[in-house]
Design an enzyme around this catalytic site. Sequence first.
Site, PDB file in Angstrom:
ATOM      1  N   PRO A  20       0.811  -1.562  -0.605  1.00  4.42           N
ATOM      2  CA  PRO A  20       0.291   0.277  -0.483  1.00  4.42           C
ATOM      3  C   PRO A  20       1.179   1.159   0.180  1.00  4.42           C
ATOM      4  O   PRO A  20       2.035   1.728   1.482  1.00  4.42           O
ATOM      5  CB  PRO A  20      -0.883  -0.453   1.347  1.00  4.42           C
ATOM      6  CG  PRO A  20      -0.303  -1.169   2.465  1.00  4.42           C
ATOM      7  CD  PRO A  20       0.897  -2.102   1.453  1.00  4.42           C
ATOM      8  N   GLN A  73      -5.994  -1.470   3.420  1.00  9.33           N
ATOM      9  CA  GLN A  73      -5.819  -1.164   4.810  1.00  9.33           C
ATOM     10  C   GLN A  73      -6.088  -0.032   5.477  1.00  9.33           C
ATOM     11  O   GLN A  73      -6.986   1.081   5.364  1.00  9.33           O
ATOM     12  CB  GLN A  73      -4.240  -0.892   4.531  1.00  9.33           C
ATOM     13  CG  GLN A  73      -3.014  -0.228   6.021  1.00  9.33           C
ATOM     14  CD  GLN A  73      -2.142   0.073   5.279  1.00  9.33           C
ATOM     15  OE1 GLN A  73      -1.981   1.381   5.098  1.00  9.33           O
ATOM     16  NE2 GLN A  73      -0.996  -1.118   5.320  1.00  9.33           N
ATOM     17  N   CYS A 103       3.285   3.224   8.939  1.00  2.14           N
ATOM     18  CA  CYS A 103       3.253   4.979   7.835  1.00  2.14           C
ATOM     19  C   CYS A 103       4.272   5.602   9.030  1.00  2.14           C
ATOM     20  O   CYS A 103       3.797   5.974  10.276  1.00  2.14           O
ATOM     21  CB  CYS A 103       2.085   5.415   7.752  1.00  2.14           C
ATOM     22  SG  CYS A 103       2.286   6.187   7.305  1.00  2.14           S
ATOM     23  N   HIS A 174       8.121  -5.086   8.135  1.00  2.00           N
ATOM     24  CA  HIS A 174       9.058  -4.081   7.045  1.00  2.00           C
ATOM     25  C   HIS A 174       9.639  -4.256   7.921  1.00  2.00           C
ATOM     26  O   HIS A 174      10.244  -3.602   9.200  1.00  2.00           O
ATOM     27  CB  HIS A 174       7.858  -1.782   7.216  1.00  2.00           C
ATOM     28  CG  HIS A 174       9.573  -1.777   5.910  1.00  2.00           C
ATOM     29  ND1 HIS A 174       8.678  -1.293   5.324  1.00  2.00           N
ATOM     30  CD2 HIS A 174      10.226  -1.494   5.775  1.00  2.00           C
ATOM     31  CE1 HIS A 174       9.372   0.088   4.927  1.00  2.00           C
ATOM     32  NE2 HIS A 174      11.023  -0.648   4.851  1.00  2.00           N
ATOM     33  N   GLY A 237       7.057  -2.768  -3.080  1.00  2.00           N
ATOM     34  CA  GLY A 237       6.333  -1.714  -3.054  1.00  2.00           C
ATOM     35  C   GLY A 237       6.929  -0.518  -4.593  1.00  2.00           C
ATOM     36  O   GLY A 237       6.104  -0.098  -5.383  1.00  2.00           O
ATOM     37  N   ARG A 238       7.844   0.439  -4.217  1.00  2.00           N
ATOM     38  CA  ARG A 238       8.682   0.931  -4.880  1.00  2.00           C
ATOM     39  C   ARG A 238       8.811   0.675  -6.553  1.00  2.00           C
ATOM     40  O   ARG A 238       8.690   0.040  -7.909  1.00  2.00           O
ATOM     41  CB  ARG A 238       9.581   2.059  -4.616  1.00  2.00           C
ATOM     42  CG  ARG A 238       8.874   3.132  -3.559  1.00  2.00           C
ATOM     43  CD  ARG A 238      10.615   3.941  -3.230  1.00  2.00           C
ATOM     44  NE  ARG A 238      11.020   2.497  -1.979  1.00  2.00           N
ATOM     45  CZ  ARG A 238      11.970   2.953  -0.917  1.00  2.00           C
ATOM     46  NH1 ARG A 238      12.947   3.813  -1.817  1.00  2.00           N
ATOM     47  NH2 ARG A 238      12.401   2.299  -0.434  1.00  2.00           N
TER      48      ARG A 238
END
Length: 340
Positions: A20, A73, A103, A174, A237-238
């Site tokens: 996300p 999420q 986050c 993470h 992710g990226r």
Amino acid sequence: MAEKYKKQDLSRASRLSVAPMMDWTDRHCRYFHRLLSAEALLYTEMVTAPALVRGGALHLLDHHPAEHPVALQLGGSDPAELAQAARLGAQAGYDEINLNCGCPSDRVQSGAFGAVLMRQPALVAECVAAMVEAVDVEVTVKCRIGVDDQKPEEILPDFLDQIRAAGCRRVTIHARMAWLDGLSPAENRTVPPLNHDLVRRMKAAFPDMHVSINGGIATLEQAQALLADGLDGVMIGRAAYHEPADILAAADPVIFGTGAARDPIAVARTMMPYIDDHLTSGGRLHQITRHMLGLFAGRPGARAWRRTLSEQGVRPGAGPEVVEAALEPIFDLMDRAAAE
């Protein structure tokens, strides 16, 4: 509405998932990613529980039936409010409800959720229990290995133990600390060192939990190696966003052993009806094509593709013809290569 995925199906799908990402993984991005991989698990941007419950922003739950399997999420820290938001997400058709405990942004901290919740495992467990009680879809957690001056080796096992007892059986970790004081959200994605080994140890310590790893994974080869190490899933992710053809287009045969790698040109063409529908409903082309800029990353013609979409896609009245124009240099280079 698509039939909801069963837990075992989601467990398989989460062998590879797309993280996300705020401002990136919106519904247009997810539709595009689904054309690249039929198997990978997709996640929404974080949606705050207060926005849904107090603000009535139910449009944030909009998604296309083709996106499944897809997870919502949520961000929040009030158990009752999260339970209500989870119920709204399940009613909207999401296959999974995920709680954000990772986050590090200032905005998230001020709302007392995100990575700051790593300091309050008992509250997280209470939130998870309330969400599990409220919905019949799976409730999962995405977390960090710790924040600020915490010792991950000490706090992470306790965090996992508490959310497991509350009913969470699938977690994405993470593998970086989050520094809530002194680092920006962007820096928190790269500066704290990775600790993949700690996540491996957590899987060994919690064999009954489905543990996915996130952070610093840029290739499918890395993903394969982590899966071979015994982890249940890999979240990217990226790299998945910026090099979608390298990650997602090849994911089905490489990670899931199904189908063949998707052709980026065919995917671009398959987007056309979706683009038409969006424009007909009053949308703008760049709202979709901004997510497609990396489709040919590392391939001949990639620069021209990006330039055409970036410059022409934002113009008033821009339509599918812009995508066709952006494809022309790709075809020209393919013709030249074939002629040589």
